[in-house]
Scaffold this active site. Structure first.
Site: not given
Ligand code: TNX
Length: 503
Positions: A321
């Site tokens: 992300e």
């Molecule tokens: C996605 S999974 C994210 C996290 C969040 C999560 C909540 C991932 C690698 N990044 O930053 O906490 O979703 O479900």
């Protein structure tokens, strides 16, 4: 043990309509126990015999060289649950003993064999990790003071059977993390991935950059109390896990998910201005400054200290992300940081977006998507599909905790998939295993962690350990139902899914 049925009992059974021919058979009580069909994760093979072993006040635990730590662990569990003294004695004792025997043979790590008859219990393995796995199986077979007779031959399908805990969105104490470790190892989870840093909190003291923890660790989601681990506390967690044959993989998430670090050190931002501390639940808004050289001095220091605290081979560098980082910057950054990790003698694990850069040989990509998308160019893959393995997803639309962006995940959803064939473009030989992440945006207490983790954690543990040939929802339901009395005894606050006929 054979039981003689008295005349009155026989008469009562006959009156009650039980077939007289059946009860007239000579002493056929104690049928083979069903406990061997209830071992979770399912073993490679198990057979129940008639009879069993009784742990009494003369029973010993006998341990050869190298088995003493496992013997202490077993005694620590069985002494309180049985009330028996169970002294640990040297190997060689015969009769009325639980023998932990290392046979010096090779074979897969964690392989073990367990035999129970009227004279005692023997767990045999090539290494101590196998004895430990066998002890977890034995724990599930002990009922009161008795262990039903039978045997188990077992070894894991995947070496990597992970659970992730997000201590960044909410802080959990050393004791709370250690409790979770104990809950995990009884299902043969072998890796604890600690998500140590994120926008809302930096949870590990880095001595060369102390404001990361002191400032960046001072709060949590919703303005809840923050916290951080000193290096001594962190070492204690790693040692606690290691004494249970569990490897800790620490994660410092980058180049995104870094607001807590930027709030502590404005020189890490491109404009030199520190953002305020963040207590919301948004993602994808922060980034390290890729063109600035100080970014890499900072990472060399952080990764150097982290590597020194980490006996295991992997450091997790996040990489998910990174929406506030340009694609070109992301590639530059991830490639450079892989070099820094390698320079400190460690290998990289990262979320699967690292496949957009150039993964070094040995880099492990952790898949967290929901679409079976291609994960190219990684030599190893750990599977955490968000719609199957995420423990923070709600069970159904009435679940009071958790999120639902990836899916609603009932117990059967968590169980009914095959990590070996899940990604069509990744051969099963590249699959290192599975991991169940527990993100804590809206989970603040151990009870809340347990409610989301149990029972689904047991499903993921079984996918990681058990041969694919044992995969069977109807049989799994029975194994899972049999865990409930143990969870109640341990004070684990589990979700009582209506898919399961709980004991
Ligand atoms: C996605 S999974 C994210 C996290 C969040 C999560 C909540 C991932 C690698 N990044 O930053 O906490 O979703 O479900």
């Amino acid at each position: 043990m054979p039981v003689k049925l008295g005349r009155e009992v026989l008469a009562a059974l006959v009156t009650a309509g039980v077939c007289a021919a059946a009860v007239a058979e000579p002493v056929v009580a104690d049928p083979p126990s069903t406990a061997y069909a209830e071992i979770l994760p399912a073993p490679v093979s198990a057979r129940a015999d008639r009879g069993g072993f009784t742990i009494d006040r003369h029973t010993t635990i006998s341990a050869g060289p190298g088995a003493r730590g496992v013997a202490d662990h077993l005694a620590g569990i069985l002494r309180p649950s049985t009330g028996r003294p169970l002294p640990i004695v040297p190997a060689g004792r015969r009769g009325n003993t639980i023998a932990l025997t290392m046979d010096g043979s090779d074979g897969p790590r964690e392989r073990y064999r367990l035999d129970v008859n009227g004279r005692g219990v023997t767990i045999t393995a090539g290494r101590a990790d196998g004895l430990f796995a066998g002890v977890q199986t034995l724990r599930q077979l002990v009922h009161g003071h008795t262990v039903p007779a039978g045997n188990v031959t077992d070894a894991p399908r995947f070496a990597y059977r992970g659970a992730m805990l997000d201590v960044a969105r909410h802080y959990f104490t050393v004791a709370q993390v250690e409790r979770y470790i104990d809950e995990l190892v009884q299902y043969k989870i072998s890796v604890l991935h600690l998500h140590l840093t994120d926008d809302q909190g930096w949870r590990l003291m880095i001595d060369s950059w102390p404001r990361l923890a002191a400032v960046g660790g001072s709060t949590a989601v919703g303005g809840d109390p923050g916290g951080y681990y000193t290096q001594a506390q962190y070492r204690a967690i790693v040692e606690y896990a290691a004494s249970r044959f569990m490897t800790v993989i620490p994660e410092i998430d980058m180049p995104g998910h870094v607001n807590a670090a930027l709030a502590a050190y404005p020189e890490l931002t491109c404009d030199g201005v520190a953002p305020p501390l963040y207590t919301g639940t948004g993602v994808g808004f922060s980034s390290l400054c890729v063109p600035k050289e100080i970014t890499y001095q900072f990472l060399d220091d952080v990764i150097g200290e982290l590597a020194a605290l980490t006996p295991g081979p992997y450091l997790h560098i996040g990489g998910d992300e990174a929406h506030a980082t340009s694609r070109a910057d992301y590639v530059t950054f991830m490639n450079r940081v892989q070099g820094i990790v390698a320079a400190h003698g460690k290998r990289v694990q990262a979320w699967h977006q690292i496949a957009a850069a150039t993964p070094l040989p040995g880099t492990v990509a952790q898949y967290w998507g929901t679409t079976n998308a291609e994960v190219a160019a990684a030599t190893g893959v750990v599977l955490s599909p968000a719609n199957l393995a995420y423990l923070d997803m709600k069970y159904n639309d009435r679940t009071p905790l958790g999120q639902d962006w990836a899916a609603l995940i009932e117990v059967r959803d968590a169980y009914d998939w095959d990590p070996g064939t899940y990604l069509p473009d990744v051969p099963s030989s590249a699959v290192r295993g599975v991991e169940a992440p527990l993100w804590t945006e809206n989970l603040r207490t151990p009870d809340e962690l347990e409610y989301m983790a149990f029972p689904r954690l047991a499903a993921i543990a079984e996918l990681g350990w058990s041969p694919a040939s044992t995969h069977d929802w109807d049989a799994f339901k029975v194994r899972l139902a049999a865990q409930a009395p143990r969870w109640r005894a341990q004070g684990i606050d589990f979700y009582p899914s209506t898919q399961i006929s709980w004991r």
